[in-house]
Scaffold this active site. Structure first.
Site, PDB file in Angstrom:
ATOM      1  N   CYS A   2       0.844  -1.193   0.000  1.00  0.00           N
ATOM      2  CA  CYS A   2       0.000   0.000   0.000  1.00  0.00           C
ATOM      3  C   CYS A   2       0.876   1.238   0.000  1.00  0.00           C
ATOM      4  CB  CYS A   2      -0.934  -0.002   1.206  1.00  0.00           C
ATOM      5  SG  CYS A   2      -2.042   1.410   1.241  1.00  0.00           S
ATOM      6  N   GLU A 110      -3.750   0.423  -5.926  1.00  0.00           N
ATOM      7  CA  GLU A 110      -2.725  -0.556  -6.279  1.00  0.00           C
ATOM      8  C   GLU A 110      -2.456  -0.429  -7.768  1.00  0.00           C
ATOM      9  OE1 GLU A 110      -0.876  -2.483  -4.532  1.00  0.00           O
ATOM     10  OE2 GLU A 110      -1.906  -2.818  -2.615  1.00  0.00           O
TER      11      GLU A 110
END
Length: 234
Positions: A2, A110
């Site tokens: 992340c 992402e």
DNA sequence: CCAGACGTTGTT
DNA sequence: GTCTGG
DNA sequence: CCAGACGTTGTT
DNA sequence: GTCTGG
């Protein structure tokens, strides 16, 4: 992993979601939406304060600088910590033991493993319910040898990807169920590693977004505008 | 003993 | 390639 | 995470 | 600060 996410502070939902103290609730008003939160940003974190026995909302620098570090610049490599090993790693273990936090988010980004041509394709990952959620995080306090100041910084824990996320990436941030926040934040609970599991695919949604979000200078609602018919479903 | 690392991800 | 800035 | 810089000298 | 490598 992340490395980018978004936050929409909300006085209606955050107090109940994170069991915030009255003082912390008033602090939400001072926070602006951030559609493109990048490493090194000052981000809201929720910690348990043993003194008041309440949940407190504060700001921390994203990218954990261990208390013993000589350089602040190590932060850029410390934006994530592997949940499987954080309890043992020198950089994280004291924080894992004593300094845990919950990090509010509305979604995270992402990037697909680069498929060769063109710009990297970003995806926005949210809960299906569209609600705010909490990452599992760690924080630390670092004293700058060059001045009087001290820096509160933090990192987001990662775990293996669930089946939905596997389509894009083999790692994902740890998302805690609301019922587990207090257990995670309590250093006395020794089995808390069991909370650091991949969140249920069934309760998540992945949507393609424009590469507009790739540029860290872009920060507006266009960053979270999903592209029509380009979601990924588990 | 001192010096140097201490991290994650992805790619090769 | 590696580091900084956002 | 991605984007963008990464250098010196001299001149404006 | 603490551990590993030399």
């Amino acid at each position: 992993m992340c490395g980018r996410y978004n936050i929409i502070p909300d006085t209606e939902t955050w107090p109940r979601e994170f069991s915030l103290s009255a003082g912390s609730v008033s602090r939400i008003d001072t926070m602006k939406p951030n559609y493109n939160v990048c490493p090194s940003a000052d981000i809201p974190i929720v910690r348990y304060d043993p003194g008041s026995r309440q949940m407190e909302l504060s700001l921390a620098h994203w990218g954990l600088v261990p208390s013993w570090s000589k350089q602040r610049s190590v932060a850029y490599r410390m934006i994530n910590a592997r949940a499987e090993s954080a309890a043992e790693k020198p950089a994280y273990r004291e924080s894992f033991r004593w300094r845990r936090c919950v990090i509010p988010a509305n979604g995270f980004f992402e990037w697909e493993r680069s498929t060769g041509s063109g710009s990297k394709q970003p995806y926005l990952v949210t809960l299906q319910a569209g609600t705010v959620f909490g990452f599992a995080g760690l924080w630390d306090c670092w004293k700058d040898p060059g001045d009087d100041g001290s820096l509160i910084s933090c990192t987001i824990l990662t775990t293996c990807a669930n089946s939905l996320m596997q389509n894009i990436h083999d790692r994902m941030p740890v998302i805690l169920a609301r019922a587990h926040y207090s257990k995670w934040l309590d250093p006395v609970s020794r089995d808390s590693g069991a909370l650091l599991r991949p969140y249920s695919s069934k309760r998540m949604r992945v949507s393609a977004v424009s590469p507009y979000v790739n540029n860290p200078r872009n920060n507006n609602a266009r960053c979270i505008q999903t592209l029509e018919g380009q979601g990924i479903h588990g």
